[in-house]
Write an enzyme that holds these catalytic residues in place. Structure first.
Site, short mmCIF file in Angstrom:
data_model
loop_
_atom_site.label_atom_id
_atom_site.label_comp_id
_atom_site.label_asym_id
_atom_site.label_seq_id
_atom_site.Cartn_x
_atom_site.Cartn_y
_atom_site.Cartn_z
CE LYS A 215 11.93 0.49 0.05
NZ LYS A 215 11.88 1.23 1.30
CB CYS A 269 6.38 2.65 0.67
SG CYS A 269 7.07 4.30 0.69
N1 SAJ Z 1 -0.75 0.06 8.79
C1 SAJ Z 1 -1.80 -0.68 9.32
N2 SAJ Z 1 -1.54 -1.55 10.34
C2 SAJ Z 1 -0.29 -1.72 10.86
C3 SAJ Z 1 0.78 -0.97 10.30
C4 SAJ Z 1 0.51 -0.09 9.27
O1 SAJ Z 1 -2.95 -0.55 8.88
O2 SAJ Z 1 -0.15 -2.51 11.79
C5 SAJ Z 1 -1.00 1.00 7.68
C6 SAJ Z 1 -0.69 2.44 8.03
O3 SAJ Z 1 -1.78 3.04 8.68
C7 SAJ Z 1 -0.44 3.03 6.66
C8 SAJ Z 1 0.24 1.89 5.92
O4 SAJ Z 1 -0.10 0.70 6.63
O5 SAJ Z 1 -1.64 3.36 6.00
C9 SAJ Z 1 1.74 2.00 5.81
O6 SAJ Z 1 2.30 2.48 7.02
P1 SAJ Z 1 3.67 1.94 7.63
O7 SAJ Z 1 3.94 2.70 8.87
O8 SAJ Z 1 3.61 0.46 7.76
O9 SAJ Z 1 4.76 2.21 6.51
P2 SAJ Z 1 5.21 3.50 5.62
O10 SAJ Z 1 4.53 3.42 4.30
O11 SAJ Z 1 5.09 4.77 6.37
O12 SAJ Z 1 6.78 3.18 5.47
C10 SAJ Z 1 7.18 1.92 4.96
C11 SAJ Z 1 8.23 1.32 5.91
N3 SAJ Z 1 8.47 -0.06 5.57
C12 SAJ Z 1 8.41 -1.05 6.50
O13 SAJ Z 1 8.11 -0.85 7.66
C13 SAJ Z 1 8.74 -2.42 6.04
C14 SAJ Z 1 9.51 2.14 5.82
O14 SAJ Z 1 10.53 1.54 6.60
C15 SAJ Z 1 9.97 2.25 4.36
O15 SAJ Z 1 11.16 3.02 4.24
C16 SAJ Z 1 8.87 2.94 3.59
O16 SAJ Z 1 7.70 2.10 3.64
C17 SAJ Z 1 9.34 3.11 2.16
O17 SAJ Z 1 9.72 4.25 1.81
O18 SAJ Z 1 9.41 2.13 1.41
#
Ligand code: SAJ
Length: 433
Positions: A215, A269
């Site tokens: 995780k 997360c």
């Molecule tokens: N972000 C960027 N650029 C990207 C992707 C994301 O700047 O290319 C930013 C987003 O805007 C946001 C942050 O990163 O601020 C996180 O967003 P996210 O969509 O990557 O992830 P979360 O926090 O919504 O959910 C993550 C997910 N983990 C992964 O994709 C590895 C989700 O599957 C997990 O279940 C969740 O964390 C968790 O609960 O741990």
């Protein structure tokens, strides 16, 4: 618990993960008790309503509560399966705090009986499930505990992390693969039988410590990759390059897939979990630690650039587009967009206009700053500067004709057709500021 009868389930913690999980298990026909420390949360759910926003969750909860399959309480009761989904925050030194997990373990231990399965879902540092097991063993010397008895254990204990994406939780809860880590292989098999009742994705068994690490690794992987994109965006600013163009071209390589730069990494997360690895192995994690630093620094870079742009045009009205931590959700927790906007609001007051279709009102920190909330149409009519902080669809679809005259700082790259000279001018301003 016989394998042919539906188990009674108790879900401890009714937050962003616990409530959807409880509802999905109830939909599968199990009798579910949801446990939460907040009486308000319990009352809300027992009315068939919800206290968090998530696509389709309201209808699902309303349905399972009205069918009598889900109820909530502040008091634990006996069950066949216990699912713990409580927060695991970190302190100011980035040390993980598993006190909520242990408190949940104490509650569960009080009602545990032979045959029960205890599953931890909270994101946890490696070794937490062992600590939970030790706590249960200490509190219930009458039970044979897995890993500590040579006999067949009375109970099963496993770790199974959630991996759902906010905004797609119900879909991903059902369809994503799951890693199920048992204290022993027998524990993993017992937990597996439970997840098979409501998960369509593949359920892969392993040991508890590997599942805990898996995780953390998933979220650290994403953090490191976002940091690479964010670092490139700052390099591009320095060199006067269009980072979106560079990434678009580089991603045409069959083995390159660079993520998207933004104003920083938000949510509860990805900005948190990598620290659990760093804390567990500080000497071995310079890359993960640096990635965290890069993503945090990106927010300061955005603030400096936005401030320089606003200062250089003292007569202009400014629209900040978005407060959420990512696109198309109403979750404002640990949001870089919110932080950047509040800095601008404190500095420039009533010049700042905030567009956030997912917020009924502005968060508390905007009170007395003079900043006001307006909608996207008013922003396009009245503001000369647009600062894009969240890639909500409603912003993405604004046609060039309505923004071609604006000074745009697009931190998300949603408008690749925006005249380039404006974007470069903003970058130069920040570098000379
Ligand atoms: N972000 C960027 N650029 C990207 C992707 C994301 O700047 O290319 C930013 C987003 O805007 C946001 C942050 O990163 O601020 C996180 O967003 P996210 O969509 O990557 O992830 P979360 O926090 O919504 O959910 C993550 C997910 N983990 C992964 O994709 C590895 C989700 O599957 C997990 O279940 C969740 O964390 C968790 O609960 O741990």
């Amino acid at each position: 618990m016989k394998s042919d009868t539906k188990p009674d389930v108790c879900v401890v913690g009714l937050g962003y993960i616990g409530l959807p999980t409880a509802a999905v298990i109830a939909r599968a026909g199990c009798q579910v008790l949801g446990l939460d420390v907040s009486q308000t949360v319990v009352d809300t759910i027992n009315r068939g309503e919800i206290h968090i926003e998530e696509v389709d969750l309201d209808g699902l909860v309303q349905g399972v509560v009205s069918r009598g399959l889900l109820s909530a309480s502040t008091e634990i009761a006996p069950a066949d399966v216990f699912v713990i989904a409580v927060p695991t925050p970190f302190d100011k030194n980035h040390a993980p705090d598993i006190s909520y997990v242990l408190a949940a373990g104490r509650s569960v231990a009080a009602v545990l009986k032979a045959g029960d399965v205890v599953i931890l879902e909270s994101t946890s540092p490696v070794g937490t499930t062992d600590k939970l097991r030790d706590l249960i063993a200490e509190l219930r010397p009458d039970l044979k505990i897995p890993g500590l008895t040579r006999d067949t254990p009375d109970v099963s204990i496993a770790y199974c992390p959630e991996r759902v994406l906010p905004g797609r939780i119900l879909e991903e809860l059902t369809n994503n693969d799951r890693s199920i880590g048992g204290i022993t292989p027998r524990c993993a098999r017992k937990a597996l039988a439970f997840y098979k009742r409501f998960v369509r994705g593949e359920c892969v068994t392993t040991d508890a410590r590997s599942a805990e690490m898996t995780k953390l690794v998933e979220n650290a992987y994403r953090d490191v990759n976002i940091a690479f994109a964010n670092e490139l965006s700052m390099v591009a600013d320095r060199m006067g390059l269009d980072v979106w163009e560079v990434i678009r071209l580089a991603n045409r390589h069959p083995r390159v897939n660079i993520l998207t730069p933004g104003p920083g990494v938000g949510g509860h997360c990805i900005a948190v979990d990598p620290w659990f690895i760093v804390h567990g192995a500080p000497e071995e994690t310079p890359l993960i630690r640096t990635a965290r630093g890069v993503n945090d620094h990106k927010m300061s870079h955005v603030i400096a650039k936005a401030e320089a742009l606003v200062e250089a045009h003292p007569e202009a009205k400014v629209a900040c587009l978005g407060l959420a931590f990512k696109a198309n959700i109403d979750d404002f927790r640990e949001s870089p967009a919110r932080f950047v906007t509040s800095r601008l609001a404190r500095k420039f007051g009533s010049r700042i206009h905030i567009v956030e279709p997912y917020a009924a009102q502005l968060p508390i920190e905007f009170t007395d700053t003079g900043a006001v909330q307006i909608d996207i149409d008013d922003a396009l009519e009245t503001c000369e500067i647009l600062i894009v902080l969240v890639d909500h669809d409603v912003f993405r679809v604004v046609p060039l004709a309505e923004r071609s005259e604006k000074l745009v700082y697009d931190t998300r790259g949603i408008w690749p057709d925006q005249p380039r000279v404006v974007r470069e001018a903003a970058a130069r301003l920040a570098l000379t500021a």
